[in-house]
Each structure stands twice: as structure tokens, then as C-alpha cells.
Design a protein around this motif. Structure first.
Motif, PDB file in Angstrom:
ATOM      1  N   PHE A 319       0.810  -1.218   0.000  1.00  0.00           N
ATOM      2  CA  PHE A 319       0.000   0.000   0.000  1.00  0.00           C
ATOM      3  C   PHE A 319       0.843   1.267   0.000  1.00  0.00           C
ATOM      4  O   PHE A 319       0.371   2.328  -0.418  1.00  0.00           O
ATOM      5  CB  PHE A 319      -0.942   0.007   1.212  1.00  0.00           C
ATOM      6  CG  PHE A 319      -2.082  -0.957   1.087  1.00  0.00           C
ATOM      7  CD1 PHE A 319      -3.210  -0.632   0.349  1.00  0.00           C
ATOM      8  CD2 PHE A 319      -2.018  -2.201   1.688  1.00  0.00           C
ATOM      9  CE1 PHE A 319      -4.254  -1.524   0.217  1.00  0.00           C
ATOM     10  CE2 PHE A 319      -3.060  -3.101   1.563  1.00  0.00           C
ATOM     11  CZ  PHE A 319      -4.185  -2.766   0.818  1.00  0.00           C
ATOM     12  N   SER A 323       0.400   3.820  -5.801  1.00  0.00           N
ATOM     13  CA  SER A 323      -0.954   4.351  -5.643  1.00  0.00           C
ATOM     14  C   SER A 323      -1.890   3.759  -6.698  1.00  0.00           C
ATOM     15  O   SER A 323      -2.939   4.320  -6.992  1.00  0.00           O
ATOM     16  CB  SER A 323      -0.944   5.882  -5.758  1.00  0.00           C
ATOM     17  OG  SER A 323      -0.402   6.295  -7.007  1.00  0.00           O
ATOM     18  N   TRP A 328      -3.178  -2.095  -4.998  1.00  0.00           N
ATOM     19  CA  TRP A 328      -3.861  -2.043  -3.704  1.00  0.00           C
ATOM     20  C   TRP A 328      -4.813  -3.237  -3.542  1.00  0.00           C
ATOM     21  O   TRP A 328      -4.938  -3.782  -2.448  1.00  0.00           O
ATOM     22  CB  TRP A 328      -4.628  -0.739  -3.566  1.00  0.00           C
ATOM     23  CG  TRP A 328      -3.747   0.438  -3.282  1.00  0.00           C
ATOM     24  CD1 TRP A 328      -2.411   0.416  -2.962  1.00  0.00           C
ATOM     25  CD2 TRP A 328      -4.136   1.815  -3.295  1.00  0.00           C
ATOM     26  NE1 TRP A 328      -1.947   1.691  -2.765  1.00  0.00           N
ATOM     27  CE2 TRP A 328      -2.976   2.576  -2.962  1.00  0.00           C
ATOM     28  CE3 TRP A 328      -5.316   2.488  -3.542  1.00  0.00           C
ATOM     29  CZ2 TRP A 328      -2.986   3.953  -2.880  1.00  0.00           C
ATOM     30  CZ3 TRP A 328      -5.349   3.869  -3.458  1.00  0.00           C
ATOM     31  CH2 TRP A 328      -4.195   4.600  -3.136  1.00  0.00           C
TER      32      TRP A 328
END
Length: 420
Positions: A319, A323, A328
Motif C-alpha cells: 500500500f 498508488s 492495492w
């Protein structure tokens, strides 16, 4: 544990197959318990900023702190009370206390009311989830304990995932309040009614196991509660390793619950996408436990606990490295997979070590430490996020999770009967 008449005990049989109907019912009850937490995982951190104007991450995570502290203490009392007055009474009491939680959140005029509601939710979770765990361990006996815990935890966390996704959808379609929390009212009523009218007491099953199976630990008659507390927390090296792993597991879950929605929103994700990421983690966690619990019955508890903590740490680190939504999603998947390896296995290991006459108390102590991790995680993550930023708070949590896996690898003995 209250004495049971010999005639009543003679008809009791241990095992998953012999008790499948009551076991299945308790699976559904635990799904209701998980759903009560799931209604908060997507919406509540966003509600703090949108409806109450709270900017401090420490203040936002205060609802998790209150939840963790109260749930940890409720776990402790749930185990002891279950040994003294029976499992069903504790279960029903937990549902009565949890019933007003979604109503309070819907009408809360200030953030202090949200914190109060989460204190009640902590009692509900501590009493109800602990009791369903203890009752399933009672029913299955010493065999297939890992499988039983895998099914129990899978039901709870699949419900967390479904509720997180459902509330995220309702919040996107309507608003942050009240629609998402109407689900909670339905869940609480279903849990209370089924617990009152359908669930049966399982304390007699624990009495049967105490007469017929022994694991080398002394019975409760020789141990005070203070001794059980010290034994589970520190004096027994395996129980210590189990308790600290549970604490660090929920420390990172508390961080994920409170900071991930804010972190995702900071990077421009919609509420719908936040709901998807918030649901992936408990969904993988829930599904994975079905296989992990059974696997621990075959290969042992220690390897899965060690691996699970390391995989969690790897998922958390993803994480802060990117981004990208799909990375994620992979991080959420790894976090869920690692937690799935750990969660039912830790409970099964407690059942391996503790004598059946004080097992409920040992489970309560373990869950005291495990859910105390929510409070520690909320305080630590909120403070680091305010001081250094959310990315640093996430990274520090991953490092502590990795450290916990190293402690298990170096300190814990194997607890599975036949592999000790």
C-alpha cells in the motif's frame, strides 16, 4: 464449570458430524455477529469527516479505540462467565447490548455518540463472537478443531465483507446515513431471535471432553483465574506467542479499518471503489479460513501462523509502494490471505493447549490481547498519521506485523496433538 448429571452426559457425542445441526446454526449466528462490524468498515471513517468535520486522524480512530478496549475486556469476561453460568446466557446478553448500536449511529448528533455506540458494539462482539467460538470448540471436541474454527471465522468475516460492500453501495446510492445502518438493525434482530429460540447450551459437551480427553494441562480445579491469565499471557511460551500474534494481527486490522478508507479517499478514489477495496480484504480472509483451519489440522499450527504474519506484512507494504488501484487490490488480497492463515489457527492452538475445564477462560484471555490490538493499533496509527502522515503509519504497522511473525517462529512450540 458447573457439574453435569452423568445421565445427561451419556447422550452427548462430540464431533462435527454428530452436532452438525447446532454447529450450522452457530455458523449463521456468527455471520450476524460479523455483519454488525461490517456495517462500519467502509462508512464510519468517511462519516467522521463528512458529517462531523473531524480532521485529526487520532480523533477519527477514537471509535476503533473505544471498540477495541471494550471488546478486549468483554472477551475476558465472556470466557470466564461462559465457564461459570453457561454459554447461551452470555450469547443472548451480547445481542441485547448490541441491538441499539445502529440506531444510535443513525441519530447521533455528535461524534461522542458514535464512540459510545462503538463501546456497545465492543461488548456485543466480545460476548457474542467469543461465545460462538467456545461453543463450536465444545461441540467438535479435540478432532477437527482447526476445521471448526476455519468455518466459524469464515462465516464471520465473509459477513464483514458483505456488509462492508453493501453499506458502501448504499452510501454511494443514497447517503452516508441512515440507509447503510438499517442493515445493522435487521442483523441485530436476527441474531437475538435465533440465539434466544434456536441455540442450545453446549457446556455439557465440554464436560464430556474433560472426562474422556486429556492434553497434559491441569484442570480448572487446580488453577485460579489469575494463574490462567498469567499462563495464557506470558508463562507458557506457546500461549504467549499465540497471544502476541493475535494482538499484532488486530493491530494491523485496526489500522486498516480506520486509515485505509481515508488513505484511498486522499488518492481520489470514489466511495464505491473504497467499498470494493474494503470488502476484498475480509472476503479473502473469510474464504481462506475454510482451507486454512483444515490445513492446520494436518500440517500443524506453527507453520501457518508464522507464514500468515509474514504474508500480512507483505500485503501492508504494497500500500505504501504505489498508488495503483490494482496493486492495492493485490495488497488487500495478501492481507486477507495472511490473516486467513492465522485467525482460525490461533484459536485452534489455544484449544490444543488449554484444558477443557478452563479453555473458555483461556480463549477469553487470548481474545483480550488479540482485540486489545484494535485499541493499540488505533492509537499508534492515528498518532503516527497525524505526526508523520498516513503512509508512515501504514509502514510502521507492516514492520510490527513482520516482527510478530519472527517471534512466533522463534518462541512457539507446535501444539497440534501428534506433532508436539
Amino acid at each position: 464449570m458447573p457439574s453435569q448429571p452423568s445421565s445427561a452426559l451419556s447422550d452427548i457425542r462430540l464431533g462435527l458430524r454428530a452436532n452438525w445441526a447446532q454447529f450450522s446454526l452457530l455458523v449463521f449466528v456468527n455471520a450476524f455477529v460479523g455483519g454488525m462490524v461490517g456495517i462500519e468498515r467502509t462508512v464510519l471513517p468517511l462519516l467522521a469527516e463528512a458529517d462531523f468535520g473531524i480532521a485529526s486522524k487520532t480523533a477519527i480512530l477514537s471509535f476503533i479505540f473505544s471498540f477495541g478496549i471494550v471488546k478486549a475486556l468483554a472477551n475476558l469476561f465472556a470466557g470466564r462467565l461462559s465457564d461459570r453460568i453457561g454459554r447461551k446466557k452470555v450469547l443472548v446478553t451480547g445481542w441485547i447490548i448490541g441491538l441499539p448500536v445502529p440506531v444510535i449511529i443513525i441519530f447521533a448528533p455528535s461524534w461522542e455518540w458514535i464512540i459510545f455506540a462503538n463501546g456497545l458494539l465492543g461488548i456485543n462482539q466480545g460476548l457474542c463472537w467469543s461465545t460462538t467460538v467456545i461453543m463450536k470448540i465444545d461441540l467438535v471436541g479435540p478432532q477437527q478443531r482447526g476445521l471448526a474454527m476455519g468455518i466459524n471465522e469464515a462465516a464471520g468475516y465473509l459477513a464483514v465483507s458483505a456488509a462492508a460492500f453493501g453499506t458502501g453501495y448504499l452510501a454511494t446510492t443514497y447517503s452516508l446515513r441512515p440507509q447503510p445502518f438499517i442493515i445493522g438493525i435487521i442483523i441485530a434482530l436476527a441474531g437475538l431471535i435465533s440465539s434466544i429460540f434456536l441455540v442450545r447450551e453446549t457446556q455439557g459437551h465440554a464436560a464430556v471432553e474433560a472426562r474422556t480427553h486429556h492434553n497434559g494441562m491441569p484442570p480448572a480445579a487446580r488453577l485460579s483465574f489469575a494463574h490462567i491469565l498469567l499462563l495464557t499471557s506470558w508463562k507458557d511460551r506457546s500461549l504467549f506467542a499465540i497471544s502476541q500474534a493475535g494482538m499484532f494481527n488486530n493491530l494491523n486490522d485496526g489500522m486498516a479499518w480506520g486509515l485505509f478508507p481515508l488513505y484511498f479517499a486522499l488518492h481520489g478514489l470514489s466511495i464505491g471503489d473504497i467499498g470494493i477495496l474494503s470488502a476484498i480484504y475480509p472476503a479473502v480472509w473469510g474464504i481462506g479460513q475454510l482451507g486454512a483451519g483444515a490445513l492446520s489440522d494436518r500440517v500443524g499450527r506453527k507453520p501457518l501462523i508464522t507464514l500468515g504474519m509474514i504474508v500480512q506484512a507483505g500485503g501492508i507494504f504494497l500500500f505504501i509502494l504505489t498508488s495503483d488501484f490494482w496493486i492495492w487490490a493485490l495488497g488487500s488480497t495478501l492481507l486477507g490471505l495472511g490473516t486467513a492463515l492465522v485467525y482460525p489457527t490461533l484459536l485452534a492452538a489455544i484449544g490444543d493447549v488449554a484444558h477443557s475445564t478452563w479453555r473458555a477462560s483461556a480463549v477469553g484471555v487470548y481474545r483480550l490481547w488479540r482485540d486489545g490490538g484494535y485499541a493499540i493499533g488505533a492509537l499508534l496509527a492515528g498518532s503516527l498519521a497525524d505526526a508523520l502522515g498516513i503512509r508512515w503509519a501504514i509502514g510502521a504497522t507492516g514492520g510490527l506485523t513482520l516482527l510478530s511473525g519472527i517471534i512466533v517462529a522463534t518462541v512457539m512450540r507446535e501444539t497440534l496433538p501428534g506433532r508436539r
